[in-house]
Every structure is written in structure tokens, then in C-alpha cells.
Design an enzyme around this catalytic site. Sequence first.
Site, PDB file in Angstrom:
ATOM      1  N   HIS A  41      -2.608   5.729  -4.114  1.00 18.59           N
ATOM      2  CA  HIS A  41      -2.763   6.619  -5.265  1.00 18.59           C
ATOM      3  C   HIS A  41      -4.042   6.292  -6.038  1.00 18.59           C
ATOM      4  O   HIS A  41      -4.685   7.187  -6.577  1.00 18.59           O
ATOM      5  CB  HIS A  41      -1.535   6.479  -6.172  1.00 18.59           C
ATOM      6  CG  HIS A  41      -1.337   7.618  -7.111  1.00 18.59           C
ATOM      7  ND1 HIS A  41      -1.362   8.937  -6.725  1.00 18.59           N
ATOM      8  CD2 HIS A  41      -1.094   7.630  -8.458  1.00 18.59           C
ATOM      9  CE1 HIS A  41      -1.134   9.722  -7.770  1.00 18.59           C
ATOM     10  NE2 HIS A  41      -0.975   8.957  -8.832  1.00 18.59           N
ATOM     11  N   SER A  78      -3.270  13.131 -10.540  1.00 19.94           N
ATOM     12  CA  SER A  78      -1.841  12.872 -10.651  1.00 19.94           C
ATOM     13  C   SER A  78      -1.183  13.843 -11.636  1.00 19.94           C
ATOM     14  O   SER A  78      -1.224  15.054 -11.428  1.00 19.94           O
ATOM     15  CB  SER A  78      -1.611  11.403 -11.028  1.00 19.94           C
ATOM     16  OG  SER A  78      -0.279  11.016 -10.775  1.00 19.94           O
ATOM     17  N   ASP A 116      -0.424   7.322   0.007  1.00 20.56           N
ATOM     18  CA  ASP A 116      -0.052   7.380  -1.409  1.00 20.56           C
ATOM     19  C   ASP A 116       1.462   7.211  -1.543  1.00 20.56           C
ATOM     20  O   ASP A 116       2.239   7.996  -1.005  1.00 20.56           O
ATOM     21  CB  ASP A 116      -0.496   8.728  -1.993  1.00 20.56           C
ATOM     22  CG  ASP A 116      -0.445   8.777  -3.509  1.00 20.56           C
ATOM     23  OD1 ASP A 116       0.422   8.106  -4.108  1.00 20.56           O
ATOM     24  OD2 ASP A 116      -1.258   9.507  -4.102  1.00 20.56           O
TER      25      ASP A 116
END
Length: 269
Positions: free
Chosen positions: A250, A96, A222
Site C-alpha cells: 500500500h 487510498s 497491497d
Amino acid sequence: MGQKIEAKNGVRINIEDIGAGKPIVFIHGWPVNHKMFEYQFTELPKHGYRCIGIDLRGFGDSDKPWDGYNYDTMADDVKAVLERLNLQNVVLVGFSMGGAIAIHFIARHPTSGISKLVLLGAAAPCFTKREDFPYGIAKAAVDDLIQQTYTDRPSMLKNFSEIFFANPEKLSSEFKIWNLSLGLSASAHATIQCAIELRDVDLRPDLAKIKIPTLIVHGTNDNVCLFDLARSMHDGIKVSQLVPIEKAGHGFYYEEKEKLNSELVNFIA
């Protein structure tokens, strides 16, 4: 083994260093810390790898200064860790926001001893939409997260985790408490400032500077870093391979940990 390494302006960066063999350095996402990789750290050392987790400044057990919550400084913090540990032939793994920092690190420090790059649900090249980049989330959604952090950070973290995982109803209440604790250990100021950096930074110029083998792993469902970001990174990094994890969100590093760990071992080997 945990230890503190001094980086820019005397800021002490906390790391966990376990296992022996080829080094894999992990950079966590917003707004947690290196402990999110627990289920990689319990598996990869079995395959002969040394796992080094970094708590970014402001997060986990690292120092929490007022300044430095930008990709330049955080990339320099990572460099300080690599130099202090004298690491070479490193596999750099970023999740991320950590993926964005990993990309910027290689563009900023191209001779830093990184041999392979892994981007997990990376918040890159742009986390938010803009006129010439329609693929991220709306900037207003990040503004909402920032405002919620100012008013009720624990509630923000709990609500954020509901879109983080594909199947939150399957997570144990104990896991949810543990996951919440990772975000609560961060500085509120760091959480806000890094959200601003996520919202505003454009890393598209950095992609062409990546010349090392790159694995992009991304959940097709996601809702935080949309799958179109993975396609954009794959298009921009010439030596990349894209591995979609079907119907994953995610938080696939936990929900699909066996699949992810297998992909990591295959790519690193």
C-alpha cells in the site's frame, strides 16, 4: 506555502501550495495528512507542476470539528479549495481513502475543472467485502481498527503501518517515527468516523460517472486495498488505464517513489 481555506460550516482546511504551472491537487489517505506526499512534492515541481496538498478536515493542520466525516462533506471541502484558488484544468490525485473521495468528488461535482484523475491504491469502489462484492477486506478487520483506536490509538497506528508497507524492515527507524507522527496529528474522532465511512460506503454507482482520463496505480501485494479493487475500478471507469506495481504494498508512494513519480509525470504530460 501553507494557508487555511474556509469550507462548509466555517471549517478551515489547511493546504500546502508549492511550485508553478499545471495544478495537481493531492488528497491523502487514512489516517495521515498531505505530508505523506513529501516525495512527490520534492520532485514534481521540477517538471513544471504546481502541487497543492489538502489536509482533510480532522487531519493534519485542518480544523477538527465533531461533524462532517463523510465523503459528501469532504468532497465539498475539496470543492471549496478549488474555488478559492480559482483552479482549472486540474489533475486530481487521491490515495487510498483520498482516492475514494476523489471518485466521489467527480461524481458529485462533474463540472469542477478536473481534467485528469489519478487513483493511487484507492479504497474504492468498496473498501470492504459484501454479498455482491467479494474483493475488499472483511468489515470485521475495520471494526478491529476502530476498537483499537478507542483503546490505544498510537499502538493501532504502529501496527497498521506494519501491513501498510511491503518491506517495513527496510524502513529506517526515523521514517517510522515520522510516519507515525502523521497519524498522531489526526483527531481520534475523525480517525474513527472516517474508518466507519471507509467500511460502509459503496461507490460503485460513481464509477460510470467518471468521463475523464484516469490513471489507476496499485501495488500487486497491497494488503490494505487489495489489488482486486484496482481491477474493479478499471472495469468500471471506461477511460482508465491500470498500472500495476509488482510486489508493491500500500505504501508504494514511498517505497516505489521513483516509479510512481515517473508514471505521474508521463500521465500528466
